[in-house]
Scaffold this motif. Structure first.
Motif, short mmCIF file in Angstrom:
data_model
loop_
_atom_site.label_atom_id
_atom_site.label_comp_id
_atom_site.label_asym_id
_atom_site.label_seq_id
_atom_site.Cartn_x
_atom_site.Cartn_y
_atom_site.Cartn_z
N HIS A 233 -24.98 79.30 21.89
CA HIS A 233 -23.88 78.32 21.92
C HIS A 233 -22.53 79.03 21.86
CE1 HIS A 233 -21.71 74.56 21.07
NE2 HIS A 233 -21.03 75.29 20.20
N TRP A 234 -22.41 80.01 20.97
CA TRP A 234 -21.15 80.73 20.83
C TRP A 234 -20.81 81.50 22.10
CZ3 TRP A 234 -22.46 82.66 15.23
CH2 TRP A 234 -22.04 81.69 14.31
N LYS A 235 -21.82 82.04 22.76
CA LYS A 235 -21.57 82.76 24.00
C LYS A 235 -21.03 81.83 25.09
CE LYS A 235 -25.13 86.33 23.34
NZ LYS A 235 -26.44 86.86 23.83
N ARG A 236 -21.51 80.61 25.08
CA ARG A 236 -21.12 79.66 26.12
C ARG A 236 -19.83 78.92 25.79
NH1 ARG A 236 -24.95 74.77 28.58
NH2 ARG A 236 -23.44 74.03 30.13
N TYR A 237 -19.69 78.48 24.53
CA TYR A 237 -18.55 77.61 24.18
C TYR A 237 -17.54 78.26 23.23
CZ TYR A 237 -21.56 73.92 26.08
OH TYR A 237 -22.36 73.14 26.90
N GLY A 238 -17.86 79.42 22.69
CA GLY A 238 -16.98 80.01 21.69
C GLY A 238 -17.29 79.50 20.30
N GLN A 239 -16.55 79.97 19.33
CA GLN A 239 -16.79 79.60 17.94
C GLN A 239 -16.47 78.13 17.69
OE1 GLN A 239 -15.13 82.28 14.99
NE2 GLN A 239 -15.38 84.06 16.34
N PHE A 240 -17.04 77.60 16.61
CA PHE A 240 -16.81 76.20 16.25
C PHE A 240 -15.32 75.96 16.01
CE2 PHE A 240 -21.18 76.69 14.11
CZ PHE A 240 -21.83 76.45 15.30
N THR A 241 -14.88 74.75 16.32
CA THR A 241 -13.50 74.35 16.09
C THR A 241 -13.48 73.17 15.13
OG1 THR A 241 -13.57 72.90 18.04
CG2 THR A 241 -12.70 75.13 18.34
N THR A 242 -12.39 73.02 14.42
CA THR A 242 -12.26 71.89 13.48
C THR A 242 -12.07 70.60 14.26
OG1 THR A 242 -9.88 72.25 13.31
CG2 THR A 242 -11.27 73.36 11.70
N GLY A 243 -12.36 69.49 13.60
CA GLY A 243 -12.19 68.19 14.24
C GLY A 243 -13.45 67.64 14.84
N SER A 244 -14.58 68.36 14.70
CA SER A 244 -15.84 67.90 15.27
C SER A 244 -16.40 66.68 14.53
CB SER A 244 -16.88 69.02 15.26
OG SER A 244 -16.40 70.16 15.94
N ILE A 245 -15.94 66.47 13.34
CA ILE A 245 -16.50 65.41 12.50
C ILE A 245 -16.30 64.03 13.13
CG2 ILE A 245 -14.42 65.12 11.08
CD1 ILE A 245 -16.31 64.72 8.68
N ASN A 246 -15.18 63.82 13.80
CA ASN A 246 -14.93 62.51 14.43
C ASN A 246 -15.93 62.24 15.54
OD1 ASN A 246 -12.70 61.91 12.79
ND2 ASN A 246 -11.32 63.07 14.11
N ALA A 247 -16.26 63.27 16.32
CA ALA A 247 -17.26 63.11 17.38
C ALA A 247 -18.63 62.83 16.77
CB ALA A 247 -17.31 64.36 18.24
N PHE A 248 -18.91 63.44 15.62
CA PHE A 248 -20.18 63.16 14.94
C PHE A 248 -20.25 61.70 14.50
CE2 PHE A 248 -22.47 62.56 10.95
CZ PHE A 248 -23.74 62.99 11.30
N ARG A 249 -19.17 61.19 13.94
CA ARG A 249 -19.16 59.80 13.48
C ARG A 249 -19.36 58.82 14.64
NH1 ARG A 249 -14.05 60.94 9.55
NH2 ARG A 249 -15.21 61.48 7.65
N ARG A 250 -18.79 59.14 15.79
CA ARG A 250 -19.00 58.27 16.95
C ARG A 250 -20.46 58.31 17.41
NH1 ARG A 250 -13.86 60.49 18.32
NH2 ARG A 250 -14.82 62.06 19.69
N ALA A 251 -21.06 59.49 17.34
CA ALA A 251 -22.48 59.61 17.69
C ALA A 251 -23.35 58.84 16.70
CB ALA A 251 -22.89 61.08 17.73
#
Length: 335
Positions: A241-259
């Motif tokens: 995942h890191w090779k393809r998209y880079g390191q994790f970024t902040t703000g992912s929590i909102n996308a999780f809540r929508r899921a």
């Protein structure tokens, strides 16, 4: 206040160092009377009543600023605490700190409670304000007792810990993969489920903390570093995942809540991402895990926090049935 010779030749020391207190004694010589006078004056000078301190008129805002300067700045959440304290000070109209009215504080707390502020938040704020007085008294900056010492915190009912079943985990991951616009949500969710990490801890992971089949979490809530082994397949997934998209970024929590909303899974308010942590701990205990090991994995500072999951252990559940007063009784009606 004076030393006088009496008609009989002796000397009277008549000393009144403080209004309302008078000391009189007769001596054979003037030198003795003068020494007694000096002794009384010197001893009373050590008494606070002889030279009382001016009352402390510093405002609450001054004490909050002093607390932050001497202690609060060292705390991980010092800035956040100070912001909470400043807001509370404003609502109380910045009273003289030594004379803060416990009833006025309690009234402000009631108003905020009725407006929807949670009891836990209000208890935290009370703890922050008490800490200001206690810390400054310990540092010798104030010499009076905490005026809120006897104010009782709200009693908080223990909330049921929500956790996901294996079927719900499958549904949730499906909702994330099908419609999530943030590619980081899935690996972060998997890390939380595999290690019991908090969302912020998993989101803050960097490649240097993933090695030899284990992840290391630093800058945790308890300020302790902990390392948790993971499945090799998950390690490979994260690295790819890191090779393809880079390191994790902040703000992912909102996308999780929508899921989570798309999945249809209902959780108590405030337990969205934290339910992932509860899920790890609950499944760990249900499968026979050791409670002390779980404490180390979760990074709890006390075993009491981890014991919330102890009732899910297989032996605990088996004993509930075996030791029930209905054990051995026939529950089938003969009618």
């Amino acid at each position: 206040m004076s030393v006088k010779r009496r008609d009989d030749g002796r000397w009277l020391a008549d000393v009144q160092p403080i209004r309302g207190q008078r000391y009189r004694k007769i001596f054979k010589t003037k030198a003795e009377a003068l020494r007694y006078e000096a002794f009384i004056i010197a001893s009373k000078a050590q008494d606070p009543a002889w030279n009382p301190k001016a009352p402390d008129r510093r405002k609450l805002s001054e004490l909050i600023g002093l607390w932050f300067d001497l202690h609060g700045h060292m705390l991980k959440d010092g800035e956040r605490r100070k912001a909470k304290l400043d807001a509370l000070c404003t609502r109380l109209r910045n009273p003289v700190a030594a004379l803060i009215d416990a009833a006025a504080y309690a009234h402000d707390r009631r108003v905020r409670s009725q407006s929807g502020t949670s009891p836990k938040t209000l208890n935290n704020e009370l703890g922050y304000l008490r800490a200001v007085y206690n810390e400054l008294r310990g540092l010798g900056q104030i010499d009076y007792a905490n005026p809120l010492e006897l104010v009782k915190p709200f009693r908080i009912e223990e909330r049921e810990l929500s956790w996901l079943t294996s079927e719900q985990i499958t549904v949730l991951l499906g909702a994330i993969r099908d419609g999530c616009d943030n590619p980081h949500v899935e690996p972060i969710t998997l890390i939380c489920l595999a290690t019991g990490a908090r969302w912020s801890e998993a989101e803050g992971m960097v490649p240097a903390r993933l090695r030899s089949g284990a992840v290391t979490f630093s800058k945790t809530k308890s300020s302790k570093v902990r390392t948790v082994p993971i499945d090799p397949a998950l390690e490979l997934l994260i690295r790819n995942h890191w090779k393809r998209y880079g390191q994790f970024t902040t703000g992912s929590i909102n996308a999780f809540r929508r899921a989570l909303d798309r999945s249809g899974i209902e959780l108590p308010q405030g337990q969205a991402t934290h339910a992932l942590r509860h899920t790890f701990a609950s499944h760990f205990m249900q499968k026979g895990g050791n409670i002390l090991t779980l404490q180390k994995i979760l990074g709890h500072s006390s075993l009491a926090m981890t014991m919330r999951y102890a009732h899910l252990a297989p032996e605990h559940l088996a004993e509930a049935v075996r030791l029930s007063p209905l054990a051995g009784l026939s529950l089938v009606s003969n009618a």
